[in-house]
Design an enzyme around this catalytic site. Sequence first.
Site, short mmCIF file in Angstrom:
data_model
loop_
_atom_site.label_atom_id
_atom_site.label_comp_id
_atom_site.label_asym_id
_atom_site.label_seq_id
_atom_site.Cartn_x
_atom_site.Cartn_y
_atom_site.Cartn_z
N GLU A 47 25.58 40.42 -49.29
CA GLU A 47 27.04 40.53 -49.19
C GLU A 47 27.38 41.36 -47.97
O GLU A 47 26.65 42.31 -47.63
CB GLU A 47 27.63 41.19 -50.44
CG GLU A 47 29.14 41.35 -50.30
CD GLU A 47 29.85 41.87 -51.53
OE1 GLU A 47 29.20 42.57 -52.33
OE2 GLU A 47 31.04 41.58 -51.68
N CYS A 241 32.15 40.85 -54.24
CA CYS A 241 33.61 40.95 -54.27
C CYS A 241 34.28 40.25 -53.09
O CYS A 241 35.43 39.84 -53.21
CB CYS A 241 34.02 42.42 -54.30
SG CYS A 241 33.58 43.22 -55.84
N ASN A 377 32.64 35.29 -59.07
CA ASN A 377 31.69 36.40 -58.95
C ASN A 377 31.72 37.24 -60.22
O ASN A 377 31.06 36.92 -61.19
CB ASN A 377 31.98 37.23 -57.70
CG ASN A 377 31.12 38.47 -57.62
OD1 ASN A 377 29.92 38.39 -57.88
ND2 ASN A 377 31.68 39.61 -57.31
N GLU A 378 32.51 38.31 -60.22
CA GLU A 378 32.54 39.17 -61.42
C GLU A 378 33.83 38.94 -62.17
O GLU A 378 34.66 39.83 -62.25
CB GLU A 378 32.43 40.64 -60.99
CG GLU A 378 31.02 41.08 -60.76
CD GLU A 378 30.92 42.55 -60.38
OE1 GLU A 378 31.96 43.19 -60.10
OE2 GLU A 378 29.79 43.06 -60.37
#
Length: 675
Positions: A47, A241, A377-378
């Site tokens: 990332e 993120c 993602n999250e």
Amino acid sequence: MRFRHILSALCVAAALQPLAAAENVITVDAKKPGAPIQTTQWGIFFEDINYAADGGLYGELLKNRSFEFPDHFCGWDISGRVTLMNDGPFERNPHYVRLAPSGHRDKHTMIENHGFFGIGVTGGEEYRFSLWARVPDGGKSKLYIDLTDNATMTEDQKMGSGSVEVSGAEWKKYTAIVKADRTFAKAHLRLWGDSKVTTDVEHVSLFPVKTYKNRENGMRLDVAQALEDLHPGVFRFPGGCIVEGTDLETRYQWKNSVGPVENRPLNENRWHYTFTYRYFPDYFQSYGLGFFEYFQLAEDIGAEPLPVLNVGMACQFQNGDDAHAPCTREGLQQFIDDCIDLIDFANGDPATNQWAKLRADMGHPAPFNLKFLAIGNEQWEQPYFDRLAIIAPEVRKARPEIKLIGTSGPNAEDDHFKNGWPAMRKLKADLVDEHYYRDVKWYQNWMNRYDDREFYTKDGPRVFAGEWACHDRGKKWNHAGASIYEAAFMTGIERNADLVHMATYAPLFAHVEGWQWRPDLIWYDNLHTARTASYYVQQLYMLNRGTNVLPTTLSIDGGQASVNPVAKGQDGVFASSVIDTPKQEIIVKVINTTGEAQSLTIRLTGMKAKQLEAIKRDVEIISLNCADYDAENQPGRPEVVSPKTFAATIASDKKAATLQGRIPAKTFQVYRVKL
Ligand code: AHR
């Protein structure tokens, strides 16, 4: 007949350690190789956090090369008659700079780039300078390029020079090679103009000539080499993120990251302001390292590519559940298209598909052989489930060969997680992404996480441990001691290889002068990289992956044999084993997490008498000692933690092959036995 040999090297290493009383016997049953180990078992997660892309892995040495940062001269010093213009040749990066004559022979119009925390150059190495330029009034001009050390005003200020001759009113690309005459971490790049003619300049760039695989838009060699040396099986990108964005507008949009680099639009990086006490307002994503480069890198390092795409929501962490994002079939169409078009970009036929044609035009006509796609993602709870329920079936219908990965949120034990798994089962995700950045205590308590087959049922999605690391006390630096718990935890993943198909430590990279998050696997400054103890833990697993799990038990002081760590009285020794069938090798991994040396017997059973007779006597032991708990490898300094290799001799009788010795405190050892 029973041969008995002592692991002398092991004992030497342990000689000064007080010996605990317990006798640990690890028994490996080689008779029936168990679950296959996926080639994707151990991998990496990239990332753009901690200056991982621009200023890190991506070889570009200049910041704000297209003058598109909101502060258009961020990263540049200017002097003389410099004007910002906005009708340049690249529609998605319209700004450029006009360098007008200074009006005096001895005065210069000049722009000077600071790089990322300076520009790192190595003496004797060549650097490829390039820019797009024109002489707006026609005719010719000359531009001069200097690498400088601005800390000195002497004749030593320049450490390399070059020039380009610009001609005509049409925009063209010009290049020059600049050789550095010394090694310096903090150089600047100065570009100064002709004293008589106006010149327009755009996309001013500087790369080392020697990049990874010598590509012009390539990766920094030492940083990419560290990835290749790991031998990862899967490569997850581009986040994290940043896939979600602070808001939907600033999410990572892969379509903006492909095609000519000059025309890839700038995106904000959410990590520039997430931590106000680690605020980097000059942290943007040039997308020079884009999806084509990610796929190519995955191929270069032999890893399966695993892109993560946005599910139609901005980051829930930052925005709460009300992420103001589309959730209707119509609103989500562009997110569905992004998924399907990406699969085509990676795998499609250039003759029939526009995205595949773009891939071919960029230099890769052959498919990238994409097999996995993560969506979200999250994310958590109903807002996520509702969106995935719209996107996933469409993608599956269009490209059924791709395995889809869902997420269980940012925590690996809370209610979001517990609600996430049944939802992912219902939506028929192939894998579920779990994240756990946790402390030593957590890792100690969850060593048998994947032995829980009530929660993780036999059928249904497999696990992708997509982001995880053991964060220890204090400032969460890369304590060697914490990485021992990572090694121990990985035995639980390995013995449950039928369930956990992928695991990727995170984050991957950090620049020592620009980090937001730690620990990280690989650190660098402008000239050097450092491979952390955690890196070596990952590498030892990747290099010793094997093909099938072997049943392995631990018995303490003659007590009942049991898979650890559920054994009562478990004293901090963890083990797992695999067989590498093509290589005919049994590989046993043992970790002593305690502060004392432990006595150890490894018994390899389940082999025929003939096999036991034929077993190669020489055993290779690779040992990573982390007893100096706070030891850390740092860029530019000698390594203080790294694996060492020893030889030992194995004994065998008609029933088993046996190794006896001790494992030092806080040590991870890999035993390789050739059959
Ligand atoms: O790895 C750092 C961040 O941790 C990732 O962006 C996110 O997925 C997680 O919260």
